[in-house]
Design a protein around this motif. Structure first.
Motif, mmCIF file in Angstrom:
data_model
loop_
_atom_site.group_PDB
_atom_site.id
_atom_site.type_symbol
_atom_site.label_atom_id
_atom_site.label_comp_id
_atom_site.label_asym_id
_atom_site.label_seq_id
_atom_site.Cartn_x
_atom_site.Cartn_y
_atom_site.Cartn_z
ATOM 1 N N LEU A 142 58.641 20.164 -6.805
ATOM 2 C CA LEU A 142 58.500 20.600 -5.422
ATOM 3 C C LEU A 142 59.832 21.115 -4.894
ATOM 4 O O LEU A 142 59.916 22.174 -4.262
ATOM 5 C CB LEU A 142 57.992 19.440 -4.563
ATOM 6 C CG LEU A 142 57.700 19.801 -3.111
ATOM 7 C CD1 LEU A 142 56.570 20.822 -3.037
ATOM 8 C CD2 LEU A 142 57.346 18.557 -2.297
ATOM 9 N N ILE A 143 60.902 20.344 -5.212
ATOM 10 C CA ILE A 143 62.206 20.753 -4.696
ATOM 11 C C ILE A 143 62.657 22.052 -5.369
ATOM 12 O O ILE A 143 63.351 22.879 -4.770
ATOM 13 C CB ILE A 143 63.247 19.615 -4.861
ATOM 14 C CG1 ILE A 143 64.271 19.705 -3.739
ATOM 15 C CG2 ILE A 143 63.990 19.710 -6.164
ATOM 16 C CD1 ILE A 143 63.734 19.314 -2.414
ATOM 17 N N ILE A 144 62.237 22.255 -6.610
ATOM 18 C CA ILE A 144 62.542 23.523 -7.286
ATOM 19 C C ILE A 144 61.932 24.682 -6.507
ATOM 20 O O ILE A 144 62.606 25.669 -6.187
ATOM 21 C CB ILE A 144 62.003 23.514 -8.732
ATOM 22 C CG1 ILE A 144 62.864 22.601 -9.613
ATOM 23 C CG2 ILE A 144 61.973 24.921 -9.306
ATOM 24 C CD1 ILE A 144 62.358 22.469 -11.035
ATOM 25 N N VAL A 145 60.644 24.515 -6.181
ATOM 26 C CA VAL A 145 59.958 25.598 -5.464
ATOM 27 C C VAL A 145 60.598 25.810 -4.093
ATOM 28 O O VAL A 145 60.906 26.949 -3.698
ATOM 29 C CB VAL A 145 58.453 25.286 -5.324
ATOM 30 C CG1 VAL A 145 57.779 26.334 -4.462
ATOM 31 C CG2 VAL A 145 57.809 25.238 -6.700
ATOM 32 N N ILE A 146 60.854 24.685 -3.380
ATOM 33 C CA ILE A 146 61.444 24.815 -2.046
ATOM 34 C C ILE A 146 62.833 25.453 -2.134
ATOM 35 O O ILE A 146 63.166 26.368 -1.381
ATOM 36 C CB ILE A 146 61.533 23.439 -1.360
ATOM 37 C CG1 ILE A 146 60.123 22.924 -1.067
ATOM 38 C CG2 ILE A 146 62.347 23.529 -0.071
ATOM 39 C CD1 ILE A 146 60.107 21.534 -0.476
ATOM 40 N N GLY A 147 63.626 24.958 -3.075
ATOM 41 C CA GLY A 147 64.988 25.485 -3.233
ATOM 42 C C GLY A 147 64.979 26.976 -3.522
ATOM 43 O O GLY A 147 65.727 27.749 -2.923
ATOM 44 N N ALA A 148 64.093 27.372 -4.430
ATOM 45 C CA ALA A 148 64.039 28.786 -4.795
ATOM 46 C C ALA A 148 63.614 29.623 -3.590
ATOM 47 O O ALA A 148 64.197 30.675 -3.308
ATOM 48 C CB ALA A 148 63.078 28.990 -5.959
ATOM 49 N N LEU A 149 62.606 29.126 -2.862
ATOM 50 C CA LEU A 149 62.150 29.867 -1.686
ATOM 51 C C LEU A 149 63.272 29.998 -0.661
ATOM 52 O O LEU A 149 63.456 31.045 -0.038
ATOM 53 C CB LEU A 149 60.941 29.171 -1.054
ATOM 54 C CG LEU A 149 59.645 29.302 -1.842
ATOM 55 C CD1 LEU A 149 58.521 28.530 -1.160
ATOM 56 C CD2 LEU A 149 59.269 30.779 -1.984
ATOM 57 N N LEU A 150 64.028 28.916 -0.530
ATOM 58 C CA LEU A 150 65.132 28.917 0.420
ATOM 59 C C LEU A 150 66.153 30.001 0.059
ATOM 60 O O LEU A 150 66.577 30.797 0.908
ATOM 61 C CB LEU A 150 65.805 27.536 0.390
ATOM 62 C CG LEU A 150 66.423 27.045 1.678
ATOM 63 C CD1 LEU A 150 65.351 26.900 2.735
ATOM 64 C CD2 LEU A 150 67.126 25.707 1.431
ATOM 65 N N VAL A 151 66.528 30.017 -1.209
ATOM 66 C CA VAL A 151 67.491 31.030 -1.666
ATOM 67 C C VAL A 151 66.961 32.425 -1.382
ATOM 68 O O VAL A 151 67.659 33.290 -0.851
ATOM 69 C CB VAL A 151 67.781 30.874 -3.167
ATOM 70 C CG1 VAL A 151 68.595 32.052 -3.678
ATOM 71 C CG2 VAL A 151 68.511 29.570 -3.418
ATOM 72 N N MET A 152 65.685 32.628 -1.734
ATOM 73 C CA MET A 152 65.121 33.962 -1.528
ATOM 74 C C MET A 152 65.094 34.318 -0.049
ATOM 75 O O MET A 152 65.392 35.451 0.333
ATOM 76 C CB MET A 152 63.709 34.018 -2.095
ATOM 77 C CG MET A 152 63.698 33.913 -3.608
ATOM 78 S SD MET A 152 62.041 33.524 -4.187
ATOM 79 C CE MET A 152 62.423 32.858 -5.803
ATOM 80 N N GLY A 153 64.760 33.340 0.781
ATOM 81 C CA GLY A 153 64.725 33.586 2.217
ATOM 82 C C GLY A 153 66.099 33.966 2.739
ATOM 83 O O GLY A 153 66.248 34.937 3.491
ATOM 84 N N VAL A 154 67.105 33.215 2.317
ATOM 85 C CA VAL A 154 68.466 33.508 2.766
ATOM 86 C C VAL A 154 68.889 34.898 2.302
ATOM 87 O O VAL A 154 69.420 35.707 3.074
ATOM 88 C CB VAL A 154 69.454 32.434 2.229
ATOM 89 C CG1 VAL A 154 70.878 32.871 2.475
ATOM 90 C CG2 VAL A 154 69.180 31.095 2.887
ATOM 91 N N PHE A 155 68.614 35.203 1.043
ATOM 92 C CA PHE A 155 68.960 36.533 0.535
ATOM 93 C C PHE A 155 68.252 37.612 1.334
ATOM 94 O O PHE A 155 68.856 38.601 1.747
ATOM 95 C CB PHE A 155 68.556 36.662 -0.939
ATOM 96 C CG PHE A 155 69.567 36.109 -1.889
ATOM 97 C CD1 PHE A 155 70.593 35.289 -1.434
ATOM 98 C CD2 PHE A 155 69.517 36.408 -3.243
ATOM 99 C CE1 PHE A 155 71.536 34.767 -2.299
ATOM 100 C CE2 PHE A 155 70.462 35.889 -4.117
ATOM 101 C CZ PHE A 155 71.459 35.071 -3.651
ATOM 102 N N ALA A 156 66.957 37.421 1.547
ATOM 103 C CA ALA A 156 66.189 38.437 2.269
ATOM 104 C C ALA A 156 66.791 38.655 3.656
ATOM 105 O O ALA A 156 66.965 39.791 4.101
ATOM 106 C CB ALA A 156 64.731 38.015 2.376
#
Ligand SMILES: Nc1ncnc2c1ncn2[C@@H]1O[C@H](COP(=O)(O)OP(=O)(O)OP(=O)(O)O)[C@@H](O)[C@H]1O
Ligand SMILES: [Mg+2]
Lengths: 327, 237, 298
Positions: C148-162
């Motif tokens: 779960l934290i993998i998915v959340i972490g990845a989404l977070l990174v992508m959100g910040v990048f976007a």
């Protein structure tokens, strides 16, 4: 033309006899290393042929060597072929693999080709774990036996198996170089150079670029397959760990060190690659270093050499290219 | 001393000498037209003046400071803007973003906003297309966008490379008119590269005619226009 | 049920592939080099995280250090080695394969260095989160809190990048510099510097991938090599030029793998990556949403 060809054949014969004679005067370890060098020469030349002359990059030659190695060992073990025939089977199997890969490669440019061949290098050896017949992690053993009597008797003395390996490898290596040299002077060689030099001009003059690239890939893979079979002979086995990503990288390093368009340089590249572990072992023991150091020093030196060559001598070893004309 | 002084300037592309021992001067606030046919070395000259390529000999100074050997990104910051050949916009970005690039390095964000507003007043067609991708603009609109972006940097020397390239006569006239207005209003010095000799010399104060990299002649544009020999040989009408 | 399980596990690995693909695409867009050293950079930053965790005994504290480390390593690699080489290769004085070969050399260099420092043995970089699957009723799904934290972490990174790419001047400069370096320079953007920042972003994304995925496996100098291949395949699926494509490609590949794993068997994953890659290259040569500029020779 004819004359120079027969002359060069004579030169090759002379070099071969000299090397084989030399094997009587050095110790076992050197003989074995000599055989290794010969195998690397074949593998590196196969990359030089591909990258230097046909302009395609491959990070997957370790995998093609694996195909050659496994096919040779399997045909030797199950079909009881004589080992030279088994080597041929290995080379042909790799040729087939290379042909298929080449079909894909001919349609791909730089980064895609690099990545695709990389995926092959990482992926293929692990297939061994899937099929029982391939022997899993342990792999399959391979023993081509002693030299036939008619050879060992003639030379007298004790004709060790290592010496026999050396003979086989050296003969294969010389044959390979001789073959490539002639190939490059042939119609095919000219076509490759034309395509590499200026693809659009080559296409306009009626050269089928795709076919020429596939051919280069196939020939290069055949040689890699032969090298793989020979490597299996030297190691006495085939196993996934013999054909790691590191092997593929090592070969690229060898080719870069050799100068990607310099066939004779493949010998220098091979000597350096075989010499590095020797050198680092000496250094590591001298420093009394730990296992961590000694296990990783060869890789470190190979990589540093690769980087330094690319940065400082991109033109010595011929990574050089004609000036691009923009506008 | 003139504002822009080019003296004995030579520029090579490998073995090709594209500009050979070229000298000319332009006064502050003047519009100078550089005229020459295809391959005369006009683009090469501008690229060297804006720092994109090195020169092999000679000097070029703007307000006493050398233009040579500087990076283009730094020259822009000191007031030299170059609108390169062929609609110098970034097609992957929209109009607003392209304009924003012009002031991206500037600290004075208030003035960036003012400058942007001025550009949009000068080229109202851009205002209607702020969200549109630059890729979809017409040739004329792209040229306006390119010039607009350069203006937002508040340059005092503007290098324009063939703004008329591929545009219809009516659009060319509009763009030239805008350039002419600008320099009177802002006191800009403009180096206008053109093959379109007639329209360029009409708005220019001085003309500099080059041929295969060397200076043919330079002078007041009115005099150049009146010179029958020149007209036949270089101005193409 | 099995279907949902497989999907979930696929999303978790897909998130990691997406991060790696993002890293490769970021560098490719700005530099036109597939950075094979990315696996090495990621592993080195993961080792950094591992060290910080040994000191602080706190996984969560170690992650930011890994990220900063990853960014710094990437900036160093670009600034010290790649920048000059890439310039020469664009100018044509060095073959265009030289930069790619340099990244290979770097990969080898970093692997050997990490091996020298930490040894080749498998280390444990553990997360406080359980690796055991959640229970839903009687059924344990193969999706753990760490997943779960993998998915959340990845989404977070992508959100910040976007957000950075879309809404900030830095993001605008990054985009402009990678699309049109020359025009960007004329607009006053310090393209070299911006490019190095792009590399740093890529390094950070790779570091997140390493720090999140390693607790579910183990840490060794080449434990991320496979991730490099998956990341590359994902990037190619996405068209190699597109950040969104990289994310989608990663997720698709992750889910695809999960189903292959579930219904065919674990041992084919590696070959599957290769076969998928070839299929994509032949059928959708520009990726699912890649932009113009084909991957084939003209
Ligand atoms: N990158 C380059 N490499 C080699 N030669 C070049 C390069 N750029 C320009 N040239 C050559 O330099 C000469 C001058 O070119 P330049 O582009 O400066 O001409 P121009 O006056 O701008 O022409 P046009 O009106 O067609 O734009 C030409 O002969 C051209 O072929
Ligand atoms: Mg021009």
């Amino acid at each position: 033309m004819r004359k120079s060809k027969s002359l060069s054949a004579l030169t090759f014969l002379a070099i071969g006899l000299f090397l084989l004679g030399l094997s009587n005067f050095v110790d076992e370890l050197r003989v074995y290393q000599g055989a290794q060098i010969a195998v690397y020469v074949i593998a590196i030349s196969s990359i030089i042929l591909l990258t230097g002359y046909s302009g395609q990059i491959s990070l997957g030659h370790g995998a093609l060597m694996a195909i050659g190695g496994y096919a040779a060992v399997l045909s030797y073990t199950y079909w009881h072929l004589p080992f030279l025939l088994a080597f041929t089977v290995g080379a042909l199997a790799a040729a087939l693999g290379g042909f298929i890969l080449g079909m894909a490669a001919a349609r791909l440019s730089g980064p895609y080709l690099a990545g695709t061949t990389l995926a092959l290098a990482v992926g293929l050896p692990s297939l061994a774990n899937q099929f029982h017949i391939l022997g899993g992690e342990q792999g399959l053993s391979f023993d081509i036996g002693e030299a036939p009597k008619w050879i060992s008797n003639k030379t007298g003395g004790d004709f060790t198996q290592y010496k026999w390996f050396f003979w086989v490898s050296v003969v294969c290596a010389l044959a390979t170089i001789w073959f490539i040299k002639n190939l490059l002077q042939s119609r095919f060689g000219r076509t490759w150079r034309a395509v590499r030099g200026n693809p659009s001009a080559a296409a306009l003059s009626g050269i089928n670029i795709g076919r020429s690239k596939v051919l280069a890939f196939t020939v290069s893979s055949t040689l890699a397959g032969l090298a793989g079979a020979l490597l299996a002979m030297l190691l006495g086995l085939v196993a996934p760990m013999a054909f790691t990503l590191t092997l593929s990288f090592t070969l690229v390093t060898g080719a870069v060190l050799a100068g990607v368009t310099n066939l004779a340089g493949s010998i220098v590249g091979a000597v350096v690659l075989v010499g590095i572990p020797e050198f680092t072992d000496a250094v590591a023991t001298h420093l009394g270093g730990s296992e961590k150091i000694s296990a990783n020093l060869p890789g470190l030196i190979t990589s540093v050499l690769l980087i330094l060559t690319v940065i400082f001598m991109p033109n010595g070893p011929k990574l050089h290219k004609r000036k691009k004309v923009t506008n | 001393m003139s504002a822009l002084e080019v003296s004995n300037l030579s520029i090579n592309h490998g073995a090709i000498v594209a500009v050979r021992k070229l000298s000319f001067t332009v006064e502050k606030g003047q519009l100078a037209a550089i005229i020459g046919s295809n391959g005369a070395g006009k683009t090469t000259l501008l690229r060297a003046l804006s720092g994109l390529i090195p020169a092999s000999e000679g000097t070029a100074t703007w307000k006493g400071k050398s233009l040579l050997g500087q990076k283009p990104e730094n020259l822009v910051r000191s007031g030299v803007a170059h609108v390169s050949e062929g609609k110098s916009v970034i097609p992957e970005l929209n109009v607003k973003e392209n304009l924003a690039l012009g002031g991206i390095w500037r600290k004075d964000k208030k003035d960036v906003a003012i400058a942007t507003e001025e550009v949009l007043e000068l080229f109202p067609r851009l205002r209607e297309r702020l969200q549109q991708s630059a890729d979809t603009l017409s040739g004329g609109e792209r040229q306006m966008l390119a010039i607009g972006r350069a203006l937002i940097a508040r340059p005092d020397l503007l290098l324009l490379d063939e703004p008329s390239l591929g545009l219809a006569p009516l659009i060319i006239e509009q763009i030239f008119e805008a350039v002419n207005q600008l320099r009177h209003r802002l006191g800009l010095t403009v180096l206008l590269v053109e093959q379109n000799a007639m329209s360029a010399l009409k708005i220019a104060d001085v003309g500099i005619i080059i041929n295969v990299g060397t200076l043919v002649t330079s002078g007041q544009s009115k005099e150049l226009l009146a010179d029958a020999n020149l007209r036949a040989a270089y101005l193409g009408y | 049920m099995l279907f949902i399980d497989t999907l979930l596990i696929g999303l978790s690995s897909g998130a990691i592939y997406a991060l790696m693909a993002l890293a490769l695409v970021l560098v490719w867009r700005s530099t036109r080099v597939v950075n094979f050293a990315q696996a090495g950079q990621a592993i080195l930053s993961t080792y950094l995280g591992y060290e910080v965790m040994n000191m602080t005994h706190n996984y969560w504290v170690s992650i930011p250090f890994a990220i900063l480390g990853g960014a710094a390593i990437a900036a160093f690699v670009d600034g010290v080695i790649m920048r000059a080489l890439v310039k020469r290769s664009h100018k044509g004085s060095v073959s265009e394969i030289a930069p790619v070969i340099a990244t290979l050399g770097l990969l080898g260099l970093i692997r050997s260095l990490t091996g020298m420092i930490w040894g080749n043995a498998y280390l444990q970089y553990t997360s406080p989160l359980s690796g055991k699957g959640y229970m839903i009723g009687q059924h344990t799904i193969p999706f753990s809190p760490q997943n779960l934290i993998i998915v959340i972490g990845a989404l977070l990174v992508m959100g910040v990048f976007a957000a950075i790419f879309k809404f900030t001047n830095l993001g605008l400069a990054l985009r402009a510099a990678s699309f049109q370096p020359e025009i960007s320079r004329l607009a006053g953007i310090r393209v070299d510097r911006i490019r190095t920042i792009g590399w740093a972003f890529a390094g950070a994304a790779g570091a997140v991938a390493g720090a999140l995925v390693t607790p579910t496996t183990y840490l060794s100098p080449n434990s991320l090599d496979l991730l490099l291949v998956s990341g590359f395949v994902a990037a190619v699926i996405g068209g190699l030029d597109s950040l969104i494509g990289a994310v989608l490609g990663g997720l698709l590949l992750g889910v695809g793998f999960a189903f292959i794993l579930q219904y065919i068997g674990t041992s084919v994953t590696f070959s599957a990556a290769f076969i998928i890659l070839i299929l994509v290259l032949f059928m959708r040569p520009r990726g699912i949403l890649g932009s113009k500029g084909g991957r084939r020779d003209a």
